[in-house]
Design a protein around this motif. Structure first.
Motif, short mmCIF file in Angstrom:
data_model
loop_
_atom_site.label_atom_id
_atom_site.label_comp_id
_atom_site.label_asym_id
_atom_site.label_seq_id
_atom_site.Cartn_x
_atom_site.Cartn_y
_atom_site.Cartn_z
N TYR A 137 0.84 -1.20 0.00
CA TYR A 137 0.00 0.00 0.00
C TYR A 137 0.88 1.25 0.00
N ARG A 138 0.61 2.17 -0.94
CA ARG A 138 1.37 3.42 -1.03
C ARG A 138 0.56 4.63 -0.60
N GLY A 139 -0.75 4.61 -0.87
CA GLY A 139 -1.55 5.78 -0.54
C GLY A 139 -2.90 5.74 -1.24
N GLN A 140 -3.45 6.93 -1.51
CA GLN A 140 -4.79 7.06 -2.08
C GLN A 140 -4.71 7.74 -3.44
N LYS A 141 -5.60 7.32 -4.35
CA LYS A 141 -5.85 8.09 -5.57
C LYS A 141 -7.32 8.49 -5.54
N GLN A 142 -7.58 9.77 -5.77
CA GLN A 142 -8.91 10.31 -5.49
C GLN A 142 -9.53 11.02 -6.69
N ILE A 143 -10.82 10.83 -6.85
CA ILE A 143 -11.66 11.71 -7.67
C ILE A 143 -12.37 12.65 -6.70
N TRP A 144 -12.27 13.95 -6.96
CA TRP A 144 -12.88 14.95 -6.08
C TRP A 144 -14.15 15.50 -6.72
N PHE A 145 -15.21 15.62 -5.89
CA PHE A 145 -16.49 16.15 -6.33
C PHE A 145 -16.75 17.48 -5.65
N LEU A 146 -17.33 18.41 -6.40
CA LEU A 146 -17.79 19.68 -5.85
C LEU A 146 -19.31 19.66 -5.83
N LEU A 147 -19.88 19.85 -4.65
CA LEU A 147 -21.33 19.78 -4.46
C LEU A 147 -21.87 21.12 -3.97
N ARG A 148 -23.14 21.36 -4.30
CA ARG A 148 -23.85 22.52 -3.77
C ARG A 148 -24.87 22.05 -2.76
N MET A 149 -24.86 22.64 -1.57
CA MET A 149 -25.81 22.28 -0.52
C MET A 149 -27.20 22.82 -0.87
N LEU A 150 -28.17 21.92 -0.95
CA LEU A 150 -29.56 22.30 -1.18
C LEU A 150 -30.37 22.23 0.12
N GLY A 151 -29.90 21.42 1.05
CA GLY A 151 -30.60 21.28 2.33
C GLY A 151 -30.21 22.38 3.31
N ARG A 152 -30.52 22.14 4.57
CA ARG A 152 -30.22 23.10 5.63
C ARG A 152 -29.13 22.56 6.54
N ASP A 153 -28.57 23.45 7.33
CA ASP A 153 -27.52 23.02 8.26
C ASP A 153 -28.02 21.92 9.20
N CYS A 154 -29.29 21.99 9.57
CA CYS A 154 -29.83 21.01 10.50
C CYS A 154 -29.95 19.61 9.88
N ASP A 155 -29.77 19.50 8.57
CA ASP A 155 -29.78 18.18 7.92
C ASP A 155 -28.47 17.42 8.16
N VAL A 156 -27.43 18.13 8.58
CA VAL A 156 -26.14 17.48 8.85
C VAL A 156 -26.25 16.67 10.14
N ASN A 157 -25.78 15.43 10.08
CA ASN A 157 -25.79 14.54 11.25
C ASN A 157 -24.45 13.80 11.31
N LEU A 158 -23.59 14.21 12.22
CA LEU A 158 -22.26 13.61 12.31
C LEU A 158 -22.29 12.20 12.88
N ARG A 159 -23.43 11.77 13.41
CA ARG A 159 -23.55 10.43 13.96
C ARG A 159 -24.43 9.53 13.06
N ALA A 160 -24.37 9.77 11.78
CA ALA A 160 -25.15 8.96 10.85
C ALA A 160 -24.63 7.53 10.76
N SER A 161 -23.35 7.32 11.11
CA SER A 161 -22.78 5.98 11.13
C SER A 161 -22.31 5.66 12.55
N ASN A 162 -21.97 4.39 12.78
CA ASN A 162 -21.52 3.97 14.11
C ASN A 162 -20.07 4.36 14.38
N HIS A 163 -19.38 4.84 13.36
CA HIS A 163 -17.97 5.23 13.51
C HIS A 163 -17.78 6.62 12.89
N PRO A 164 -18.18 7.67 13.62
CA PRO A 164 -18.09 9.02 13.06
C PRO A 164 -16.64 9.41 12.72
N GLU A 165 -16.50 10.16 11.64
CA GLU A 165 -15.20 10.68 11.24
C GLU A 165 -14.94 12.04 11.87
N PHE A 166 -16.01 12.79 12.16
CA PHE A 166 -15.89 14.16 12.64
C PHE A 166 -16.65 14.35 13.95
#
Length: 205
Positions: free
Chosen positions: A92-121
């Motif tokens: 293993y050497r590292g990562q190769k990435q495709i980057w996406f640029l998105l526009r937020m259509l929802g609201r800040d309250c739609d963000v949920n940092l605990r959507a998975s059992n192992h939060p990243e943030f």
């Protein structure tokens, strides 16, 4: 899943709000900040992986965002040996990435940092587009710079479109805002701030 050069396919996500500020996340129990990212699973397209990672790391669904751009090719970074598990060193050497640029259509309250059992943030905020790279882990800084530079053309394009629309007449920023009171409430809801996970909840492993 590694390619022949030892890089794992991955996606990165830059999410814009209406002010062209970017979603900026603080890694769990660390002092570093970064954009959402994650690996592409076998059989997934980069776009499918992007929407899955977006939901897992931010709780946002496809209807909360709009894709406005992506990088043309893979962007690569190498991971230093002391960050790599001993059993995969040499492969293993590292990562190769495709980057996406998105526009937020929802609201800040739609963000949920605990959507998975192992939060990243454990916290997030909106930040001006050119984020300070000194708070990004060192080996990712070059890819961040490349991704921001390449995708900035889409930001400028949407800014020009917005200016053209304003020249043609006033438009509502958000559907359903019929009164000054509603508009004021909306501005309060999207005001930039650091949003942290409640300390009372159990910490992730």
């Amino acid at each position: 899943m590694l390619d022949r050069e030892g890089f794992r396919p991955n996606v990165g996500i830059i999410l814009l709000n209406a002010n062209n500020e970017v979603w900026w996340g603080k890694r769990v129990r660390e002092h570093s900040w970064q954009f959402p990212q994650g690996g592409i699973k076998y059989g997934e397209s980069p776009e499918q992986a992007m929407f899955r990672e977006l939901e897992e790391e931010t709780g946002l669904l496809p209807e909360h965002v709009k894709v406005i751009g992506r990088t043309r090719d893979w962007l690569r970074y190498e991971v230093p040996d002391h960050f790599i598990k001993r059993e995969i060193r040499g492969h293993y050497r590292g990562q190769k990435q495709i980057w996406f640029l998105l526009r937020m259509l929802g609201r800040d309250c739609d963000v949920n940092l605990r959507a998975s059992n192992h939060p990243e943030f454990d916290a997030w905020r909106w930040h001006e587009y050119w984020v300070p790279l000194d708070v990004v882990i060192e080996f990712k800084r070059g890819v961040y710079q490349l991704a921001l530079q390449e995708l900035s053309r889409f930001v400028h394009r949407t800014e020009r479109l917005g200016t053209a629309r304003q020249a043609n007449g006033p438009a509502k920023l958000q559907a359903g805002l019929d009164t000054d009171t509603d508009a004021e409430k909306s501005e309060i809801e999207i005001a930039p701030a650091i949003v942290e996970l409640p300390a009372a909840q159990d910490k992730p492993e």
